[in-house]
Design an enzyme around this catalytic site. Structure first.
Site, short mmCIF file in Angstrom:
data_model
loop_
_atom_site.label_atom_id
_atom_site.label_comp_id
_atom_site.label_asym_id
_atom_site.label_seq_id
_atom_site.Cartn_x
_atom_site.Cartn_y
_atom_site.Cartn_z
NE ARG A 292 -19.28 12.69 -18.23
CZ ARG A 292 -18.28 13.18 -18.82
NH1 ARG A 292 -17.32 12.10 -18.83
NH2 ARG A 292 -17.89 14.31 -19.15
CD GLU B 220 -13.30 16.90 -27.86
OE1 GLU B 220 -12.95 16.71 -26.76
OE2 GLU B 220 -14.37 16.06 -28.33
#
Length: 539
Positions: A35, A97
């Site tokens: 991230r 996902e």
């Protein structure tokens, strides 16, 4: 507790977490791994190019369930980028996902662009323990059947060519990905009418000439008279091939845009489109040429330059093959074949495609689309429609203009009047387009054009040449210019040939000379001509 969608205001999220807009890109990643380094670098690189990105800024806490908003965001995205890190498979939410992405890829043609951050494709394919151990643990918690879907998705995604992040700086890789995404999203950057007819063969011929798989550097000219559909043809080819190139650009109407100091703006637009920098500052044409040469030389680019009417414009935008990376293609639409002559020695392939008139069947269909909003005319108007397209000579511009004019007109007398008018006057919209070529001619060339339009189409070129030579019109040079500008052709047995719409243009120009007094006209081609000539003796 259900997972809320978290994304930046720039991409259309709302305060209550509901989806407010479609996304261009969905980023799938494991937060603790990427991230704050690569993922955010990529995120901002995409935003800088005006790309709408879904990114989960919050992450999922322990025990939280993935919410339907995430699946909706994937459904509403055009491209998904899974970033595979060593911890990616330890996250059940990342795996869900990915599974949903791969399902959408099959049903919705969603595009997947994988990034292998600190793992190999073999790790993702479960050929090593890097991901396999995590999936073994998931089977204990989620069941074999659920995990099987994740395993299938992981193996399937490795069949897609992706990026290897190793040995590349985060900024460099993020820039490469953002540029690739920008190219893919710009496929529909040109508008193409829904009323295209009879272009498939021409499109396929140009695609074959371009041969995008070849690594040589080519320049292709689409050449023909005004109104014949060069720009439309170019747009279709551009849309068809854009995704085969690292970057691409379509510059419209260069003839008009280059007036005055406009060529510098054309260079700015081209550079901005190709390198993605909207703030390009150029001090001169030479500066622009140097920047194109320096910036494009390592890139495989597709560049369409529409309506080029002078070699100087092409020199400023694509002078030499060394300016472009291997496999690059430059396509030029022009009325003047001579603008490409200087470049035949500069490029490995400098090819010319001559745009063609529509055949009768395609012309009737195009006319029907504009006049009747259907593929064919009603039986009551079939004969009249056939007469109209015969008079247009298969010129798409004239077909569209006359068809649009007659749309909704149901009185036969109006159609008859239109047909009669077409025998004497060229429609203003068509005339304006064709006049651009005529106005480029010098005085002797204009006289030769008018003679052919009024009298000599279908006649032997040799006889006319003697006349023009006596008049001091330099016929060999003049005919060569008319040929290069697609204003005339030489047919069998050395006969001159001119398109009907160009003949009408020539006659309309002469008609303006004697609109009030035919006796003062330079040429007479109708009945009564001998009397007018007799009356003018001694004037």
């Amino acid at each position: 507790m259900k997972r809320k969608m978290s994304s930046s205001p720039e991409i259309g999220s709302t305060s209550d977490g509901t989806l407010g807009a479609l996304f261009d890109v969905f980023l799938s990643f494991r937060g603790p791994d990427t991230r704050t380094n690569f993922t955010y670098t990529l995120y901002y690189a995409l935003l800088d190019k005006g790309i709408r990105v879904f990114i989960d800024k919050k992450g999922i806490g322990v025990g939280e369930e993935i919410g339907p908003e995430i699946f909706h965001a994937i459904d509403d995205s055009k491209i998904c980028i899974p970033i595979f890190s060593k911890g990616y498979a330890s996250s059940r939410w990342c795996l869900r996902e990915l599974e949903h992405m791969m399902q959408c890829r099959k049903t919705n043609e969603l595009e997947i662009l994988p990034v292998f951050y600190d793992v190999e494709p073999s790790d993702v394919k479960l050929e090593t323990r890097v991901y396999r151990d995590a999936l073994t643990q998931h089977k204990k918690e989620c069941g074999v059947e659920t995990v099987q879907g994740w395993e299938d998705a992981l193996k399937e995604v490795t069949k897609i060519k992706g990026w290897d992040a190793k040995n590349k700086g985060y900024g460099e890789l993020a820039h490469l990905i953002a540029r690739k995404v920008s190219v893919k999203l710009k496929v529909s950057s040109v508008y193409i009418s829904d009323e295209l007819v009879g272009m498939d063969e021409s499109v396929n011929e140009i695609v074959d000439m371009l041969n995008v798989e070849s690594k040589d550097i080519r320049i292709i000219g689409i050449w023909g008279m005004g109104g014949i559909g060069k720009t439309t043809l170019a747009k279709v080819v551009y849309s068809k091939l854009s995704t085969n190139f690292e970057s691409h650009s379509f510059i419209s109407d260069i003839r008009e845009a280059s007036k005055g100091f406009g060529l510098l703006n054309v260079q700015r637009q081209l550079i901005s489109n190709i390198i993605g920098d909207v703030g390009v500052e150029l001090s001169s044409i030479d500066h622009g040429m140097n920047m194109i040469k320096d910036q494009f030389c390592r890139m495989k680019v597709l560049i369409f330059l529409d309506d080029v009417d002078h070699a100087s414009q092409l020199m400023a935008l694509a002078a030499k093959k060394e300016w472009f990376g291997m496999g690059s293609r430059i396509v030029v639409t022009t009325r003047n074949k001579s603008v490409l002559c200087k470049f035949q020695s500069q490029f490995e392939h400098c090819l010319i495609y001559e745009a063609k008139e529509l055949n009768n069947l395609a012309a009737l269909r195009l006319f029907s689309k504009h006049a009747f909003r259907s593929d064919s005319p009603p039986n009551a108007f079939l004969s009249l429609s056939t007469e109209v397209i015969t008079k247009t000579g298969g010129l798409p511009l004239a077909i569209e203009v006359i068809g649009s004019f007659l749309c909704g007109k149901t009185k036969e007398v109006v159609w008859q009047d239109t047909l009669e008018k077409m025998d004497h006057l060229l429609h203003e919209d068509v005339k304006e387009k064709l006049m651009l070529s005529y106005e480029k001619l010098d005085h002797p060339q204009k006289q030769i054009f008018l003679d052919i339009a009024c009298f000599l189409s279908g006649k032997n070129k040799s006889y006319a040449t003697y006349m023009w030579d006596d008049c001091g019109f330099f016929p060999e040079e003049g005919i060569d210019v008319l040929l290069l500008m697609s204003l005339v052709k030489i047919g069998e047995e050395n006969t001159l040939w001119m398109h009907d719409q160009l003949k009408d243009l020539g006659k309309s120009i002469v008609h303006q000379e004697y609109y009030k007094d035919p006796r003062k006209g330079s040429r007479v081609w109708e009945l009564g001509g001998p009397d007018i000539v007799q009356n003018r003796k001694g004037i």
